[in-house]
Structures are given as C-alpha cells and as structure tokens.
Write a protein that holds these residues in place. Sequence first.
Motif, PDB file in Angstrom:
ATOM      1  N   VAL A 148     100.082 -41.319  85.477  1.00 27.33           N
ATOM      2  CA  VAL A 148     100.628 -41.632  86.809  1.00 27.33           C
ATOM      3  C   VAL A 148     100.812 -43.138  86.962  1.00 27.33           C
ATOM      4  O   VAL A 148     101.861 -43.600  87.429  1.00 27.33           O
ATOM      5  CB  VAL A 148      99.734 -41.062  87.930  1.00 27.33           C
ATOM      6  CG1 VAL A 148     100.105 -41.650  89.281  1.00 27.33           C
ATOM      7  CG2 VAL A 148      99.840 -39.547  87.971  1.00 27.33           C
ATOM      8  N   SER A 149      99.828 -43.911  86.563  1.00 26.98           N
ATOM      9  CA  SER A 149      99.938 -45.362  86.721  1.00 26.98           C
ATOM     10  C   SER A 149     101.072 -45.940  85.874  1.00 26.98           C
ATOM     11  O   SER A 149     101.705 -46.920  86.266  1.00 26.98           O
ATOM     12  CB  SER A 149      98.612 -46.051  86.382  1.00 26.98           C
ATOM     13  OG  SER A 149      98.317 -45.944  85.017  1.00 26.98           O
ATOM     14  N   ILE A 150     101.348 -45.307  84.739  1.00 25.11           N
ATOM     15  CA  ILE A 150     102.415 -45.791  83.860  1.00 25.11           C
ATOM     16  C   ILE A 150     103.801 -45.405  84.373  1.00 25.11           C
ATOM     17  O   ILE A 150     104.731 -46.212  84.357  1.00 25.11           O
ATOM     18  CB  ILE A 150     102.216 -45.240  82.425  1.00 25.11           C
ATOM     19  CG1 ILE A 150     100.970 -45.860  81.791  1.00 25.11           C
ATOM     20  CG2 ILE A 150     103.443 -45.491  81.554  1.00 25.11           C
ATOM     21  CD1 ILE A 150     100.550 -45.188  80.496  1.00 25.11           C
ATOM     22  N   ILE A 151     103.957 -44.170  84.834  1.00 21.58           N
ATOM     23  CA  ILE A 151     105.305 -43.670  85.156  1.00 21.58           C
ATOM     24  C   ILE A 151     105.695 -43.779  86.622  1.00 21.58           C
ATOM     25  O   ILE A 151     106.876 -43.717  86.944  1.00 21.58           O
ATOM     26  CB  ILE A 151     105.485 -42.210  84.699  1.00 21.58           C
ATOM     27  CG1 ILE A 151     104.575 -41.273  85.493  1.00 21.58           C
ATOM     28  CG2 ILE A 151     105.275 -42.079  83.206  1.00 21.58           C
ATOM     29  CD1 ILE A 151     104.877 -39.809  85.296  1.00 21.58           C
ATOM     30  N   ASN A 152     104.724 -43.935  87.519  1.00 27.01           N
ATOM     31  CA  ASN A 152     105.032 -43.916  88.952  1.00 27.01           C
ATOM     32  C   ASN A 152     106.103 -44.930  89.364  1.00 27.01           C
ATOM     33  O   ASN A 152     107.012 -44.579  90.123  1.00 27.01           O
ATOM     34  CB  ASN A 152     103.766 -44.092  89.787  1.00 27.01           C
ATOM     35  CG  ASN A 152     103.994 -43.763  91.235  1.00 27.01           C
ATOM     36  OD1 ASN A 152     104.682 -42.796  91.557  1.00 27.01           O
ATOM     37  ND2 ASN A 152     103.427 -44.555  92.123  1.00 27.01           N
ATOM     38  N   PRO A 153     106.056 -46.186  88.893  1.00 28.63           N
ATOM     39  CA  PRO A 153     107.112 -47.130  89.300  1.00 28.63           C
ATOM     40  C   PRO A 153     108.521 -46.654  88.931  1.00 28.63           C
ATOM     41  O   PRO A 153     109.458 -46.780  89.725  1.00 28.63           O
ATOM     42  CB  PRO A 153     106.743 -48.413  88.552  1.00 28.63           C
ATOM     43  CG  PRO A 153     105.276 -48.301  88.307  1.00 28.63           C
ATOM     44  CD  PRO A 153     105.023 -46.840  88.076  1.00 28.63           C
ATOM     45  N   SER A 154     108.680 -46.082  87.754  1.00 26.09           N
ATOM     46  CA  SER A 154     110.002 -45.616  87.319  1.00 26.09           C
ATOM     47  C   SER A 154     110.464 -44.403  88.107  1.00 26.09           C
ATOM     48  O   SER A 154     111.644 -44.292  88.460  1.00 26.09           O
ATOM     49  CB  SER A 154     109.987 -45.275  85.829  1.00 26.09           C
ATOM     50  OG  SER A 154     109.799 -46.438  85.076  1.00 26.09           O
ATOM     51  N   VAL A 155     109.550 -43.487  88.384  1.00 30.05           N
ATOM     52  CA  VAL A 155     109.896 -42.297  89.167  1.00 30.05           C
ATOM     53  C   VAL A 155     110.317 -42.719  90.574  1.00 30.05           C
ATOM     54  O   VAL A 155     111.316 -42.228  91.110  1.00 30.05           O
ATOM     55  CB  VAL A 155     108.722 -41.292  89.210  1.00 30.05           C
ATOM     56  CG1 VAL A 155     109.010 -40.148  90.161  1.00 30.05           C
ATOM     57  CG2 VAL A 155     108.425 -40.754  87.807  1.00 30.05           C
ATOM     58  N   THR A 156     109.603 -43.668  91.150  1.00 35.73           N
ATOM     59  CA  THR A 156     109.937 -44.179  92.477  1.00 35.73           C
ATOM     60  C   THR A 156     111.296 -44.877  92.466  1.00 35.73           C
ATOM     61  O   THR A 156     112.103 -44.699  93.379  1.00 35.73           O
ATOM     62  CB  THR A 156     108.839 -45.149  92.969  1.00 35.73           C
ATOM     63  OG1 THR A 156     107.592 -44.454  92.981  1.00 35.73           O
ATOM     64  CG2 THR A 156     109.142 -45.659  94.367  1.00 35.73           C
TER      65      THR A 156
END
Length: 77
Positions: free
Chosen positions: A9-17
């Motif tokens: 979650v910490s790795i992918i959350n910025p890109s998903v957002t």
Amino acid sequence: MAKIADKVVSIINPSVTDLGYELLGAEYVASGKHSILRLYIDSEKGVGVDDCETVSRQVSAIMDVEDPISGQYSLEV
C-alpha cells in the motif's frame, strides 16, 4: 501477512491516487506459487473492468521495479 500488504500500500498508493482512484485496501494471501495480492479500489464514478485493468497495469509495473514480494503471486484488482 499484513506487513506485506501494508508495505505494498505504501508503495503503490501514490500512483493509484494519481490515476484518480482511491485505494481502499490490500490483502496478501501467501500460498506458495498460488499466493494472491488483492487490491480494493474505488472512485467517485464507480469502478468497472477497464478501471481495474488500468490500475492493474500500473501496479504491475511498480511491483516489478520495487519487488516487495518474493516469489510468485497473482494480482487481483
């Protein structure tokens, strides 16, 4: 396995957002070659198959680079 999900979650959350989606959560179920990383997303317009495909492609690329999970797994969005 919650630690792996939290790391993902910490790795992918910025890109998903950045893609315009909200990452509601992640779940990692370890089972050897049949392990599963399951992501839950939402957006104001709702989520369809095309949205899942978009997020899946982006997350797959990130996961290939960051490699937070050793071994094989299936990604479900």
